[in-house]
Design a protein around this motif. Structure first.
Motif, PDB file in Angstrom:
ATOM      1  N   PRO A  36      -1.946   9.770 -19.814  1.00 20.42           N
ATOM      2  CA  PRO A  36      -1.079   8.606 -19.586  1.00 20.42           C
ATOM      3  C   PRO A  36       0.204   8.920 -18.806  1.00 20.42           C
ATOM      4  CG  PRO A  36      -1.874   8.598 -21.850  1.00 20.42           C
ATOM      5  CD  PRO A  36      -2.338   9.886 -21.247  1.00 20.42           C
ATOM      6  N   ASP A  37       0.741  10.138 -18.942  1.00 21.39           N
ATOM      7  CA  ASP A  37       2.014  10.428 -18.266  1.00 21.39           C
ATOM      8  C   ASP A  37       1.806  11.080 -16.891  1.00 21.39           C
ATOM      9  OD1 ASP A  37       1.025  12.835 -19.093  1.00 21.39           O
ATOM     10  OD2 ASP A  37       2.988  13.656 -19.677  1.00 21.39           O
ATOM     11  N   ARG A  38       0.596  11.028 -16.377  1.00 21.33           N
ATOM     12  CA  ARG A  38       0.315  11.640 -15.069  1.00 21.33           C
ATOM     13  C   ARG A  38       1.260  11.101 -13.976  1.00 21.33           C
ATOM     14  NH1 ARG A  38      -1.799  16.082 -12.516  1.00 21.33           N
ATOM     15  NH2 ARG A  38      -2.279  15.535 -10.362  1.00 21.33           N
ATOM     16  N   GLY A  39       1.488   9.809 -13.963  1.00 15.54           N
ATOM     17  CA  GLY A  39       2.345   9.204 -12.945  1.00 15.54           C
ATOM     18  C   GLY A  39       3.771   9.723 -13.014  1.00 15.54           C
TER      19      GLY A  39
ATOM     20  N   VAL B 236       0.540   6.748  -9.991  1.00 14.56           N
ATOM     21  CA  VAL B 236       1.824   6.655  -9.291  1.00 14.56           C
ATOM     22  C   VAL B 236       2.125   5.194  -8.953  1.00 14.56           C
ATOM     23  CG1 VAL B 236       2.927   7.151  -7.071  1.00 14.56           C
ATOM     24  CG2 VAL B 236       1.923   9.003  -8.425  1.00 14.56           C
ATOM     25  N   PHE B 237       1.106   4.485  -8.491  1.00 15.58           N
ATOM     26  CA  PHE B 237       1.288   3.063  -8.196  1.00 15.58           C
ATOM     27  C   PHE B 237       1.714   2.321  -9.479  1.00 15.58           C
ATOM     28  CE2 PHE B 237      -0.178  -1.311  -7.522  1.00 15.58           C
ATOM     29  CZ  PHE B 237       0.314  -1.565  -6.252  1.00 15.58           C
ATOM     30  N   GLY B 238       1.048   2.618 -10.582  1.00 18.56           N
ATOM     31  CA  GLY B 238       1.393   1.988 -11.861  1.00 18.56           C
ATOM     32  C   GLY B 238       2.816   2.311 -12.286  1.00 18.56           C
ATOM     33  N   GLN B 239       3.202   3.562 -12.122  1.00 20.35           N
ATOM     34  CA  GLN B 239       4.545   3.980 -12.523  1.00 20.35           C
ATOM     35  C   GLN B 239       5.598   3.296 -11.650  1.00 20.35           C
ATOM     36  OE1 GLN B 239       5.059   5.751 -15.154  1.00 20.35           O
ATOM     37  NE2 GLN B 239       7.291   5.825 -14.918  1.00 20.35           N
TER      38      GLN B 239
ATOM     39  N   LEU C 234       0.781  -1.239   0.000  1.00 16.58           N
ATOM     40  CA  LEU C 234       0.000   0.000   0.000  1.00 16.58           C
ATOM     41  C   LEU C 234       0.816   1.295   0.000  1.00 16.58           C
ATOM     42  CD1 LEU C 234      -2.641  -1.657   0.169  1.00 16.58           C
ATOM     43  CD2 LEU C 234      -3.497   0.212   1.602  1.00 16.58           C
ATOM     44  N   PRO C 235       1.925   1.354   0.747  1.00 14.64           N
ATOM     45  CA  PRO C 235       2.688   2.612   0.753  1.00 14.64           C
ATOM     46  C   PRO C 235       3.160   3.045  -0.645  1.00 14.64           C
ATOM     47  CG  PRO C 235       3.392   1.198   2.557  1.00 14.64           C
ATOM     48  CD  PRO C 235       2.458   0.380   1.714  1.00 14.64           C
ATOM     49  N   PHE C 236       3.221   2.093  -1.592  1.00 16.42           N
ATOM     50  CA  PHE C 236       3.639   2.464  -2.943  1.00 16.42           C
ATOM     51  C   PHE C 236       2.585   3.331  -3.647  1.00 16.42           C
ATOM     52  CE2 PHE C 236       6.531  -1.143  -2.360  1.00 16.42           C
ATOM     53  CZ  PHE C 236       7.703  -0.612  -2.877  1.00 16.42           C
ATOM     54  N   GLY C 237       1.412   3.426  -3.061  1.00 19.63           N
ATOM     55  CA  GLY C 237       0.393   4.280  -3.647  1.00 19.63           C
ATOM     56  C   GLY C 237       0.371   5.676  -3.022  1.00 19.63           C
ATOM     57  N   THR C 238       1.370   5.974  -2.186  1.00 17.64           N
ATOM     58  CA  THR C 238       1.385   7.283  -1.517  1.00 17.64           C
ATOM     59  C   THR C 238       1.617   8.419  -2.519  1.00 17.64           C
ATOM     60  OG1 THR C 238       2.341   6.180   0.402  1.00 17.64           O
ATOM     61  CG2 THR C 238       2.405   8.587   0.383  1.00 17.64           C
ATOM     62  N   VAL C 239       0.747   9.426  -2.461  1.00 17.24           N
ATOM     63  CA  VAL C 239       0.897  10.607  -3.318  1.00 17.24           C
ATOM     64  C   VAL C 239       0.665  11.858  -2.466  1.00 17.24           C
ATOM     65  CG1 VAL C 239       0.061   9.403  -5.383  1.00 17.24           C
ATOM     66  CG2 VAL C 239      -1.560  10.660  -3.950  1.00 17.24           C
ATOM     67  N   PRO C 240       1.121  13.013  -2.953  1.00 17.90           N
ATOM     68  CA  PRO C 240       0.819  14.245  -2.214  1.00 17.90           C
ATOM     69  C   PRO C 240      -0.697  14.441  -2.168  1.00 17.90           C
ATOM     70  CG  PRO C 240       2.414  14.639  -3.991  1.00 17.90           C
ATOM     71  CD  PRO C 240       1.871  13.275  -4.193  1.00 17.90           C
ATOM     72  N   PRO C 241      -1.228  14.949  -1.041  1.00 21.04           N
ATOM     73  CA  PRO C 241      -2.667  15.186  -0.969  1.00 21.04           C
ATOM     74  C   PRO C 241      -3.090  16.208  -2.026  1.00 21.04           C
ATOM     75  CG  PRO C 241      -1.542  15.870   1.075  1.00 21.04           C
ATOM     76  CD  PRO C 241      -0.499  15.354   0.161  1.00 21.04           C
TER      77      PRO C 241
ATOM     78  N   ASP D 117       7.651  15.604  -9.672  1.00 23.02           N
ATOM     79  CA  ASP D 117       7.355  16.650  -8.690  1.00 23.02           C
ATOM     80  C   ASP D 117       7.756  16.214  -7.283  1.00 23.02           C
ATOM     81  OD1 ASP D 117       6.355  18.238 -10.622  1.00 23.02           O
ATOM     82  OD2 ASP D 117       4.231  18.006 -10.080  1.00 23.02           O
ATOM     83  N   ILE D 118       7.436  14.956  -6.956  1.00 26.39           N
ATOM     84  CA  ILE D 118       7.772  14.441  -5.629  1.00 26.39           C
ATOM     85  C   ILE D 118       9.276  14.504  -5.405  1.00 26.39           C
ATOM     86  CG2 ILE D 118       7.850  12.348  -4.203  1.00 26.39           C
ATOM     87  CD1 ILE D 118       5.137  11.571  -5.292  1.00 26.39           C
ATOM     88  N   GLU D 119      10.037  14.104  -6.419  1.00 23.05           N
ATOM     89  CA  GLU D 119      11.498  14.114  -6.284  1.00 23.05           C
ATOM     90  C   GLU D 119      12.019  15.530  -6.077  1.00 23.05           C
ATOM     91  OE1 GLU D 119      14.130  12.090  -9.083  1.00 23.05           O
ATOM     92  OE2 GLU D 119      12.795  10.356  -8.910  1.00 23.05           O
ATOM     93  N   LEU D 120      11.473  16.461  -6.857  1.00 25.31           N
ATOM     94  CA  LEU D 120      11.907  17.863  -6.747  1.00 25.31           C
ATOM     95  C   LEU D 120      11.606  18.429  -5.367  1.00 25.31           C
ATOM     96  CD1 LEU D 120      10.991  19.525 -10.167  1.00 25.31           C
ATOM     97  CD2 LEU D 120      13.262  19.306  -9.116  1.00 25.31           C
ATOM     98  N   SER D 121      10.405  18.125  -4.884  1.00 29.52           N
ATOM     99  CA  SER D 121       9.982  18.747  -3.627  1.00 29.52           C
ATOM    100  C   SER D 121      10.467  17.983  -2.410  1.00 29.52           C
ATOM    101  CB  SER D 121       8.450  18.833  -3.585  1.00 29.52           C
ATOM    102  OG  SER D 121       7.924  17.523  -3.480  1.00 29.52           O
ATOM    103  N   GLY D 122      10.998  16.779  -2.649  1.00 31.33           N
ATOM    104  CA  GLY D 122      11.442  15.962  -1.528  1.00 31.33           C
ATOM    105  C   GLY D 122      10.303  15.488  -0.644  1.00 31.33           C
TER     106      GLY D 122
END
Lengths: 215, 215
Positions: free
Chosen positions: A200-203, A86-89, A65-72, A209-214
């Motif tokens: 399709p490229d949403r993930g 994100v989970f798919g990616q 489940l944690p692999f589905g974590t995304v920013p709120p 973005d996650i990587e940039l923002s940490g």
């Protein structure tokens, strides 16, 4: 390195190796020896963390489940969409996650391992988010939360499997996008539809973005 | 009994036994001996029809599509809906079909067995029917036939698997109905929507009709 930190690293190495071996061989054909060889840890270290193949499989399932974590996201329907992309990616490149998904969808449930756990955990998580979406007026009144959520979970499981079988998951982003384009008109209020992003490229974009923002 | 008829019966008994064993144990753990014991045929008879475990698995996979046979319907979208319900209904009680589906969705593709065949064969069959639906004006102009069809095939595969994992396929009719209620508004012209039957017991009713009519 402190003892605890080393233990965490060892556990992680074992789980990654186990995920890869479960993904390649399935539960029945996997042996502890295969995991040992892949993880490059001692037999003692492995048995310290996981006393049996069952406990190893259960731990791999529990990591899913944690692999589905995304920013709120202020729009909860968009947040659910984001979780799927994100989970798919992450699924494309992570062998622990690949093994976890295979254990979930493979039908041979070994005794002592609850392979249906992720189905139910995903459903719980998404029902809670859908409930918030409902309260925010994002959903059509006809939506039955649990039906929609369990359809999403089941359909996603099948779509990723078909993508794996036919393209090695290369077209997974496209397939998730097609899933949403067919389902959203039946669940989202019309005013929301144009603003939702299920390309399709949403993930890929969210992960960047996650990587940039940490986050 | 003529020799040919006996051979057909023997072949059928072997395939049914093989389907049951593949369904219970998966490809990797299945042995020819297990199939022999279940089919109650001689080793010679089995090897006469199927020289290897691979050829047995391939034959079980090849038997899958005819289980989707339904009476033709003037509305092609209804015919596609009917295929999914009838296939689902047959899946509940037929071990050959259960084994065939497990071989399709299980991810360990043994060398020499094309387990992706059913995915592609279903897609071809449904694209042809969708094409007819399009020509008859049943589909919204936005529908991309192959995208919709591959979503249906993948989502169905996942939905039946989740149903199997959570309820032993008892709720499969309901889940197929939920799948259609979410997807139809995105593909069918509005005038058609109310007339389409995708109620959970659609499969049971069609199968009862087929038995009565001897179709």
């Amino acid at each position: 390195m402190a003892r605890q930190e080393r233990a965490i690293r060892t556990r992680k190495a074992i789980l990654e190796a186990a995920g890869a071996v479960f993904d390649e061989h399935g539960y029945a054909s996997t042996t502890i020896a295969m995991v040992l060889e892949r993880a490059e840890v001692t037999k003692g270290a492995l048995y310290f963390h996981f006393p049996s193949k069952e406990s190893l499989a259960q731990a791999v399932l529990d990591e899913q489940l944690p692999f589905g974590t995304v920013p709120p996201h202020p729009c909860k329907l968009q947040e659910i969409i984001d979780i799927t992309f994100v989970f798919g990616q992450r699924l494309v490149g992570n062998s622990l996650l690949q093994g976890s998904v295979r254990l979930t969808v493979d039908q041979c449930a070994p005794p002592g391992v609850d392979h249906t756990g992720p189905y139910r955990q995903w459903a719980e998580l998404l029902v809670a988010l859908m409930q918030q979406a409902r309260e925010q007026g994002e959903l059509l009144p006809t939506v039955v939360l649990r039906d929609t959520v369990e359809l999403l979970v089941g359909a996603f499981a099948g779509v990723q499997q078909m993508s794996r079988a036919l393209s090695g998951r290369e077209d997974l982003g496209h397939r998730i996008s097609v899933l949403w384009s067919h389902i959203l008109p039946s669940i989202a209020v019309p005013g929301l539809l144009l603003g939702l992003d299920s390309k399709p490229d949403r993930g890929t974009r969210i992960l960047a973005d996650i990587e940039l923002s940490g986050y």
